[in-house]
Design an enzyme around this catalytic site. Structure first.
Site, PDB file in Angstrom:
ATOM      1  CG  HIS A   1      44.659  86.724   4.736  1.00  9.50           C
ATOM      2  ND1 HIS A   1      43.614  86.878   5.622  1.00  9.50           N
ATOM      3  CD2 HIS A   1      44.660  87.837   3.958  1.00  9.50           C
ATOM      4  CE1 HIS A   1      43.022  88.047   5.400  1.00  9.50           C
ATOM      5  NE2 HIS A   1      43.623  88.644   4.391  1.00  9.50           N
TER       6      HIS A   1
ATOM      7  CG  LEU B   1      46.751  87.177   8.829  1.00 11.24           C
ATOM      8  CD1 LEU B   1      48.135  86.515   8.887  1.00 11.24           C
ATOM      9  CD2 LEU B   1      46.609  87.995   7.554  1.00 11.24           C
ATOM     10  CG  HIS B   2      40.465  84.921   6.000  1.00 11.58           C
ATOM     11  ND1 HIS B   2      40.912  84.466   4.776  1.00 11.58           N
ATOM     12  CD2 HIS B   2      40.020  86.189   5.790  1.00 11.58           C
ATOM     13  CE1 HIS B   2      40.720  85.407   3.867  1.00 11.58           C
ATOM     14  NE2 HIS B   2      40.188  86.478   4.458  1.00 11.58           N
TER      15      HIS B   2
ATOM     16  N   GLY C   1      44.015  87.605  -3.769  1.00  8.04           N
ATOM     17  CA  GLY C   1      42.951  86.617  -3.888  1.00  8.04           C
ATOM     18  C   GLY C   1      41.951  87.011  -4.969  1.00  8.04           C
TER      19      GLY C   1
ATOM     20  CB  SER D   1      35.663  88.346   3.663  1.00  8.23           C
ATOM     21  OG  SER D   1      35.721  89.708   4.066  1.00  8.23           O
ATOM     22  CB  SER D   2      39.188  90.330   7.508  1.00  7.29           C
ATOM     23  OG  SER D   2      40.388  89.763   7.029  1.00  7.29           O
ATOM     24  NE  ARG D   3      35.242  95.815   5.587  1.00 13.60           N
ATOM     25  CZ  ARG D   3      36.129  96.234   4.686  1.00 13.60           C
ATOM     26  NH1 ARG D   3      36.416  95.482   3.643  1.00 13.60           N
ATOM     27  NH2 ARG D   3      36.735  97.403   4.829  1.00 13.60           N
TER      28      ARG D   3
END
Lengths: 321, 321
Positions: B56, B52-53, B180, B218-220
Site C-alpha cells: 500500500h 496497510l503494508h 496493485g 497482503s493484509s490477509r
C-alpha cells in the site's frame, strides 16, 4: 422559426441572436465543464433522447432559471431498448431540436445552452448490443425499483436508463439534473442511484407537461394517428377520476383502480390496458390502500392505435398526496 | 514510530512534523477536492481496506510522486464479502495505518496526504446486507470480467468492488487511482468500469510488492502462522517456474500449468490448490496457448494453514509478455 423571429423582434436585433453551442465529444464537454467550476458557475443537465416537445423545453427553462448554464444532452440510448422495440424508428429531429433550444436560449438572455451530442461509441466505448445476455462491460442496476411496473413490461429498460444517466452525470457533473414526472419510476430510480452512488447532483422532477386535452407530452405521441392522439386523453381522464375518488374519501386499492378501469372501458378508443397500479412513493411496491400521510402513486400504461396500424404504449401517472 | 523519528531527524525538527489530515465525511472530502480543482492541483487516490503494508505504501508513494496531493481511503467494504467470509475479522489497524502514512507524508515533503475514513452509512446510504439476493439500491456490475477466476470462487466479490470503487471515484474524482497487480482481475475490472462509465480517472496498476521470500504482500498474510507465511512462498515460486517454462519456449496451457502444479505439489506445506489459470490479458478468458505478441496472465489461488487452525486463501499472478 416563428418563435425565434417573435423573440428576436422583442429583445434582439436579428444579428444579435445567439446560437446554441454544440459539443460532440466527451473531452470537449469536460473541458467546458472544468471552466465552469473554475469560474464558480453552476450547471444544470436535461438528459433527452431528442424529438423535443414542450415538456423538454419546460425542463430546460427551469434548468436555466436555477443554474448559470445548461447542458441538454440528445442521445438515443440503445441499452434501454429491447431488440423488438423502436430504437431504429425512434424520432430523430435534431435540426428542429436545435432551433427550439436556440429560441429558448435567446429568450433566456443570460444562460448558455450547450447541446451535447455524443455518439454511441462515445457513450459505449466497449460497444453495445441490445441482447442483454450478450452485453459485456459496466452496467448500473437499481435493484428493488427496476423490476415492477414499467420494468416488468420492459425488463432491461431501467438498467439501460440507470447506466446512461450515470455516464451522463459522470461527464457533465451537473449541480442539478431535470426529469419529468411523466416517467415517475425513472425519476425514482435515478434519485436512488444518485444517492447510492454518491453522485454530487440534485435530481429535480418537474410536473408533467400536457397537451391542451390533458394527454401527457411524449416524443412517442408522434406515432399516434390524429384521432388516437385526441382520444388518448382518456388515460389522464381515467387517472384523474381515480384521484377524484381518492379525494372523495376512497382509499382502497380496489376502489381507486375500479374507478380508473371504469373510465378506460367507457372509451370508444380501442384501448388495451397493460397495467393500472397503486404504488408506494418510495419503494414502488404495490399497496392495498393509501395510508394517511403517506400518499401513493397511481400509474397506468395503455396501448392505442398508431399510424402504422399497430399499437403504441402510452403511460401516465398522478401522485396522491 | 522509528521511521518517523529517523525522518524527523533527517529533515525536520520534531515540532515541524506534519500530521496527515483525516476526513470522515463525504461533504468535507468534496469541499477539499473542489478547492484542489480551483487551485489546479491534481489528486491521486489509493483505495484501501486499511491494515496497510509496504505494498500500500508503495502505491501511496507513487501517487505522491505523480500528483500534487493524495487521498488514501480506508474502508472495509461489506459488499465484497460473502456472508461466510471474514468481514468481521478483517484486520483493522487504524492507528498504525495513520502512523505509517504520517511517516510517509513527512518523507514526501511537498504532498499532502488525506486519509478518508467514511462510515458504512456514508458509503451505503440505503444500507447494505451481505445477502446479495436481499440487496436493494444501485450496484455496478462489470459483465464478462467478473464471473471467472476469483469471481467464480467469490461470486459477489467484483460486484462489491466495482460498486465501491465507483462510489469512491465519484466522491474523490482523482486524476489517477492506484491498484496493485497482485489483484490483477480487480485491476482489469476497474479499468473497464472507468472506461465504460466514462469516469475521468486514469487507473494505474503498480507491480506486486513482495516479502523478502517472494510472497506477495497482503493484509490477509497476517492470518498465517509464521511457518505458513515462510512456506507460502511456494506460490510465487510455482508461478515463476511457469514463467520460466514459457520463457524457455513452452507456450501451451498444459505445459505451463503442469509446471506450476509440479512445484506446488513438491511443497511440504499443506497446500490446497483452488485454481491455476492461463488467461487472456484483456478478456480474462482462458487460453489454450500463449499467442505470440499477445502474452497472457498466469494466476493461481491456494489455501494454506492459518493461525486459527483453518485455511487462508492466498492469490498471486505473473503477467507473461
Amino acid at each position: 422559426m416563428s418563435m425565434l423571429c417573435r423573440q428576436g423582434a422583442r429583445y434582439f436585433s436579428t444579428s444579435s441572436l445567439r446560437s446554441v453551442r454544440l459539443i460532440k465529444t466527451v473531452p470537449e464537454l469536460r473541458a467546458w465543464r472544468r471552466k465552469q467550476i473554475v469560474e464558480n458557475k453552476t450547471v444544470g443537465l436535461v438528459p433527452t433522447m431528442g424529438a423535443l416537445h414542450q415538456g423538454h423545453l419546460n425542463l430546460v427553462s427551469q434548468s436555466c432559471q436555477e443554474n448559470d448554464n445548461c447542458v441538454v444532452s440528445v442521445f438515443v440510448n440503445p441499452s434501454q431498448f429491447a431488440p423488438h422495440e423502436d430504437l431504429n424508428n425512434y424520432p430523430r429531429t435534431l435540426k428542429s431540436d436545435i432551433d427550439k433550444l436556440e429560441a429558448l436560449e435567446n429568450d433566456m438572455k443570460s444562460s448558455e445552452i450547450i447541446v451535447f451530442l455524443p455518439s454511441v461509441a462515445d457513450m459505449y466505448p466497449s460497444g453495445i448490443t441490445l441482447d442483454v445476455s450478450q452485453q459485456r462491460g459496466a452496467f448500473v442496476e437499481v435493484k428493488g425499483l427496476s423490476e415492477q411496473l414499467e420494468g416488468f413490461i420492459r425488463p432491461q429498460f431501467f438498467r439501460g436508463v440507470a447506466t446512461i444517466v450515470t455516464k451522463l452525470l459522470n461527464i457533465v457533473v451537473p449541480e442539478r439534473a431535470y426529469f419529468g414526472q411523466k416517467d415517475v419510476q425513472q425519476s425514482i430510480v435515478v434519485k436512488r442511484l444518485v444517492k447510492d452512488l454518491l453522485l454530487p447532483t440534485e435530481i429535480k422532477v418537474a410536473k408533467t407537461s400536457r397537451e391542451p386535452n390533458g394527454l401527457a407530452m411524449s416524443s412517442r405521441n408522434e406515432y399516434l394517428t390524429t384521432e388516437s392522439r385526441e382520444r388518448a386523453k382518456i388515460l389522464f381522464e381515467a387517472l384523474s377520476a381515480g384521484e377524484a375518488a381518492y379525494k372523495a374519501g376512497k382509499t382502497s386499492r380496489q376502489e381507486i383502480i375500479d374507478e380508473i378501469n371504469r373510465v378506460l372501458k367507457s372509451s370508444d378508443l380501442l384501448v388495451e390496458v397493460e397495467y393500472i397500479a397503486l404504488s408506494d412513493k418510495v419503494s414502488l411496491e404495490e399497496v392495498d390502500k393509501v395510508e394517511n400521510g403517506l400518499g401513493a402513486i397511481i400509474s397506468a400504461a395503455i396501448r392505442v392505435p398508431n399510424k402504422d396500424g399497430g399499437k403504441t404504449r402510452i403511460i401516465d401517472n398522478i401522485i396522491l398526496d
